[in-house]
Design a protein around this motif. Structure first.
Motif, PDB file in Angstrom:
ATOM      1  N   ASP A  44      11.585   6.042  -1.483  1.00  7.41           N
ATOM      2  CA  ASP A  44      10.365   5.715  -0.741  1.00  7.41           C
ATOM      3  C   ASP A  44       9.625   7.012  -0.426  1.00  7.41           C
ATOM      4  O   ASP A  44      10.040   7.771   0.457  1.00  7.41           O
ATOM      5  CB  ASP A  44      10.718   4.960   0.551  1.00  7.41           C
ATOM      6  CG  ASP A  44       9.460   4.438   1.254  1.00  7.41           C
ATOM      7  OD1 ASP A  44       8.351   4.812   0.812  1.00  7.41           O
ATOM      8  OD2 ASP A  44       9.587   3.679   2.224  1.00  7.41           O
ATOM      9  N   ASN A  76       6.369   6.976   0.329  1.00  7.74           N
ATOM     10  CA  ASN A  76       5.131   6.495   0.942  1.00  7.74           C
ATOM     11  C   ASN A  76       4.847   7.385   2.154  1.00  7.74           C
ATOM     12  O   ASN A  76       5.300   7.127   3.248  1.00  7.74           O
ATOM     13  CB  ASN A  76       5.360   5.039   1.369  1.00  7.74           C
ATOM     14  CG  ASN A  76       4.080   4.329   1.710  1.00  7.74           C
ATOM     15  OD1 ASN A  76       2.993   4.749   1.314  1.00  7.74           O
ATOM     16  ND2 ASN A  76       4.195   3.259   2.474  1.00  7.74           N
ATOM     17  N   ARG A 109      -1.398   1.176  -0.232  1.00  4.26           N
ATOM     18  CA  ARG A 109      -1.681  -0.188  -0.708  1.00  4.26           C
ATOM     19  C   ARG A 109      -3.053  -0.184  -1.339  1.00  4.26           C
ATOM     20  O   ARG A 109      -3.960   0.506  -0.853  1.00  4.26           O
ATOM     21  CB  ARG A 109      -1.673  -1.162   0.472  1.00  4.26           C
ATOM     22  CG  ARG A 109      -0.314  -1.290   1.111  1.00  4.26           C
ATOM     23  CD  ARG A 109      -0.370  -2.226   2.283  1.00  4.26           C
ATOM     24  NE  ARG A 109       0.924  -2.222   2.982  1.00  4.26           N
ATOM     25  CZ  ARG A 109       1.151  -2.852   4.109  1.00  4.26           C
ATOM     26  NH1 ARG A 109       0.191  -3.566   4.679  1.00  4.26           N
ATOM     27  NH2 ARG A 109       2.327  -2.798   4.685  1.00  4.26           N
ATOM     28  N   ARG A 111       2.797   0.839  -7.724  1.00  2.83           N
ATOM     29  CA  ARG A 111       1.789  -0.175  -7.381  1.00  2.83           C
ATOM     30  C   ARG A 111       0.542  -0.059  -8.254  1.00  2.83           C
ATOM     31  O   ARG A 111      -0.385  -0.854  -8.106  1.00  2.83           O
ATOM     32  CB  ARG A 111       1.447  -0.113  -5.885  1.00  2.83           C
ATOM     33  CG  ARG A 111       2.635  -0.524  -5.050  1.00  2.83           C
ATOM     34  CD  ARG A 111       2.357  -0.631  -3.579  1.00  2.83           C
ATOM     35  NE  ARG A 111       3.587  -1.054  -2.896  1.00  2.83           N
ATOM     36  CZ  ARG A 111       3.711  -1.159  -1.595  1.00  2.83           C
ATOM     37  NH1 ARG A 111       2.697  -0.870  -0.797  1.00  2.83           N
ATOM     38  NH2 ARG A 111       4.852  -1.546  -1.071  1.00  2.83           N
ATOM     39  N   SER A 117      14.121   1.387   3.112  1.00  2.98           N
ATOM     40  CA  SER A 117      12.828   1.073   3.742  1.00  2.98           C
ATOM     41  C   SER A 117      11.929   0.173   2.894  1.00  2.98           C
ATOM     42  O   SER A 117      10.859  -0.226   3.342  1.00  2.98           O
ATOM     43  CB  SER A 117      12.095   2.366   4.081  1.00  2.98           C
ATOM     44  OG  SER A 117      12.086   3.208   2.958  1.00  2.98           O
ATOM     45  N   HIS A 177      12.792  -5.032   2.156  1.00  2.00           N
ATOM     46  CA  HIS A 177      12.155  -6.292   2.593  1.00  2.00           C
ATOM     47  C   HIS A 177      11.065  -6.721   1.619  1.00  2.00           C
ATOM     48  O   HIS A 177      10.473  -7.782   1.798  1.00  2.00           O
ATOM     49  CB  HIS A 177      11.582  -6.138   4.001  1.00  2.00           C
ATOM     50  CG  HIS A 177      10.536  -5.052   4.139  1.00  2.00           C
ATOM     51  ND1 HIS A 177      10.711  -3.784   3.634  1.00  2.00           N
ATOM     52  CD2 HIS A 177       9.307  -5.061   4.705  1.00  2.00           C
ATOM     53  CE1 HIS A 177       9.641  -3.057   3.911  1.00  2.00           C
ATOM     54  NE2 HIS A 177       8.770  -3.814   4.543  1.00  2.00           N
ATOM     55  N   ARG A 178      10.793  -5.921   0.600  1.00  2.00           N
ATOM     56  CA  ARG A 178       9.756  -6.244  -0.378  1.00  2.00           C
ATOM     57  C   ARG A 178      10.384  -6.825  -1.646  1.00  2.00           C
ATOM     58  O   ARG A 178      11.205  -6.148  -2.282  1.00  2.00           O
ATOM     59  CB  ARG A 178       8.961  -4.983  -0.759  1.00  2.00           C
ATOM     60  CG  ARG A 178       8.284  -4.304   0.429  1.00  2.00           C
ATOM     61  CD  ARG A 178       7.198  -5.158   0.972  1.00  2.00           C
ATOM     62  NE  ARG A 178       6.458  -4.533   2.051  1.00  2.00           N
ATOM     63  CZ  ARG A 178       5.910  -5.218   3.055  1.00  2.00           C
ATOM     64  NH1 ARG A 178       6.025  -6.519   3.142  1.00  2.00           N
ATOM     65  NH2 ARG A 178       5.227  -4.595   3.987  1.00  2.00           N
ATOM     66  N   GLY A 231       8.969  -1.938   8.212  1.00  2.00           N
ATOM     67  CA  GLY A 231       9.107  -3.396   8.134  1.00  2.00           C
ATOM     68  C   GLY A 231      10.548  -3.795   7.854  1.00  2.00           C
ATOM     69  O   GLY A 231      11.026  -4.827   8.369  1.00  2.00           O
TER      70      GLY A 231
HETATM   71  C1  3PG Z   1       6.930   1.547   4.525  1.00  2.00           C
HETATM   72  O1  3PG Z   1       6.143   2.500   4.640  1.00  2.00           O
HETATM   73  O2  3PG Z   1       7.378   0.908   5.498  1.00  2.00           O
HETATM   74  C2  3PG Z   1       7.451   1.224   3.153  1.00  2.00           C
HETATM   75  O3  3PG Z   1       7.152   2.233   2.264  1.00  2.00           O
HETATM   76  C3  3PG Z   1       6.915  -0.095   2.684  1.00  2.00           C
HETATM   77  O4  3PG Z   1       5.537   0.006   2.514  1.00  2.00           O
HETATM   78  P1  3PG Z   1       4.645  -1.326   2.529  1.00  2.00           P
HETATM   79  O5  3PG Z   1       4.691  -1.846   3.928  1.00  2.00           O
HETATM   80  O6  3PG Z   1       3.252  -0.905   2.094  1.00  2.00           O
HETATM   81  O7  3PG Z   1       5.257  -2.289   1.562  1.00  2.00           O
END
Ligand code: 3PG
Length: 400
Positions: A21, A23, A64, A114, A150, A153-154, A374
């Motif tokens: 992850d 992100n 996103r 993505r 993390s 949940h996706r 999440g």
């Molecule tokens: C987060 O930042 O919690 C994870 O990378 C998931 O990202 P998302 O909520 O855009 O799916």
């Protein structure tokens, strides 16, 4: 729960796709990424795989679609290269075949998962094995490692899609996170606890209160959810109500009212707040509301009350910053709450973890800091998580 772990395989010379992850917080004005605890945690897993002689293909997402932080991972490659030896970067499709030329210990990061249109579409675990990314990558790899708890949940292709095609293995970050969350959620279940809930996403505190409201737990609230509860109690917040409308948070007011009715005194509200006046922090009692200035933090009396609750609790869980910690004038609530915590605490949430880092809080003095956002919430409310399910399915299929 049964799944493969990295101890089960010798990955020398094997090509391994590793879902991490990355992100990261991104400032679109200066086009800068900030490092966070997740990045550092995954680097440790990658280093171990590199030392073992695996050929490592990293999969990750950023942002996103439609948001400012939905960018290519080229910049992430630069960050990784601060800690690892010559990480390469590959765009998808045409370039994927270069994976075949990799040598033991090589590391490549693929571009934002993505960017594939079908990464996030609603499909079940099995159907995701037909996704473009999975179909093109699976023939080039030997194993898939899910390191990022993390994202569990996706139900996204790069999280669950390889489960029936390749042995899927839990990475070190995943394993640690699951073990600690299991341990700490048991404590929450069996102790006199408090759950300090805040942040900017009211939906998450609401889920947590619904799940844990019956237990011996009180909920001192901060952030956006505390503002909704204040309105539910009959306070007029003035200017801040417009902000809640503009951001769409007001849609959660009815749920806040129901929870307040149901949990009553278990929900502890702020007694004072910090507002912004000519770039300064000014504190007002809730009895002085409404205010035509924006509310950006809890006040000092509230902090004192919450500190007493924390000291009286056997276990403390924190999700969500108390205020706008990015602005120095409004860090106090978030900083002081973190400073109250000791080994009997669990802290989680993407922004919360970033706030801990930004405010210089030593993670070691806390019980456990979850890297999930999440996923942390969904785990604590007992949801079945697709990423875990995919690992279990893969174990069933490949165990023999
Ligand atoms: C987060 O930042 O919690 C994870 O990378 C998931 O990202 P998302 O909520 O855009 O799916």
């Amino acid at each position: 729960m049964e799944f493969f772990t990295l101890k089960d395989f010798n990955l020398k010379n094997k090509t391994v796709a590793v879902r991490v992850d990355l992100n990261l917080p991104y400032d679109s004005r200066n086009k800068r990424l900030s490092e966070n605890a997740r990045l550092k945690a995954h680097i440790e897993t990658i280093k171990k795989l590199h030392e073992e002689g695996a050929k490592i293909v990293l999969l990750a997402h950023q942002g996103r679609k439609g948001k400012d932080d939905f960018i290519s991972l080229e910049k992430h490659t630069e960050l990784l290269n601060k800690y690892l030896d010559s990480v390469g970067f590959l765009e998808f499709r045409e370039e994927l075949k270069r994976i075949k030329e990799m040598k033991a210990g090589d590391i490549i990061l693929l571009d934002n998962t993505r960017f594939y249109e079908d990464e996030k579409i609603e499909k079940n675990i099995e159907e995701h094995s037909e996704s473009e990314l999975v179909k093109s990558l699976a023939p080039l790899i030997d194993y898939f490692v899910l390191d990022a708890f993390s994202v569990v949940h996706r139900c996204h292709a790069s999280v669950v899609g390889f489960s029936r095609l390749k042995p899927c293995i839990a990475g070190h970050v995943f394993e640690r996170e699951l073990k600690e969350l299991q341990k700490f959620s048991k404590k929450l279940e069996s102790s006199k606890s408090c759950f300090i809930l805040g942040g900017a996403k009211p939906k998450e505190p609401i889920k947590l209160m619904k799940r844990w409201g019956e237990k011996d737990i009180v909920f001192p609230v901060t952030g956006v959810i505390s503002l909704l509860f204040l309105i539910a109690k009959g306070y007029d917040l003035g200017h801040t109500e417009k902000f809640l409308h503009d951001k769409g948070y007001i849609q959660y007011l009815d749920e806040a009212k129901i929870l307040l009715e149901k949990l009553g005194k278990k929900i502890i509200l702020p007694v004072d707040l910090a507002i912004e006046n000519e770039n300064n922090r000014v504190e007002i009692s809730v009895e002085e509301l409404p205010s035509e200035k924006q509310i950006l933090d809890i006040g000092k009396e509230t902090i004192k009350n919450y500190n007493k609750i924390v000291q009286d609790s056997e276990f403390v869980c924190v999700k969500g910053p108390a205020g706008v910690y990015e602005n120095e004038n409004f860090q106090l609530g978030t900083y002081d709450i973190f400073s109250m915590l000791g080994e009997n605490s669990l802290v989680g949430g993407g922004n919360t973890t970033d706030a801990l880092g930004k405010l210089g809080i030593d993670f070691n003095k806390l019980g456990y800091v979850s890297l999930g956002g999440g996923s942390f919430v969904d785990f604590l409310v007992g949801k079945k998580l697709p990423g875990i399910k995919a690992l279990e399915k893969s174990f069933e299929k490949f165990k023999d």
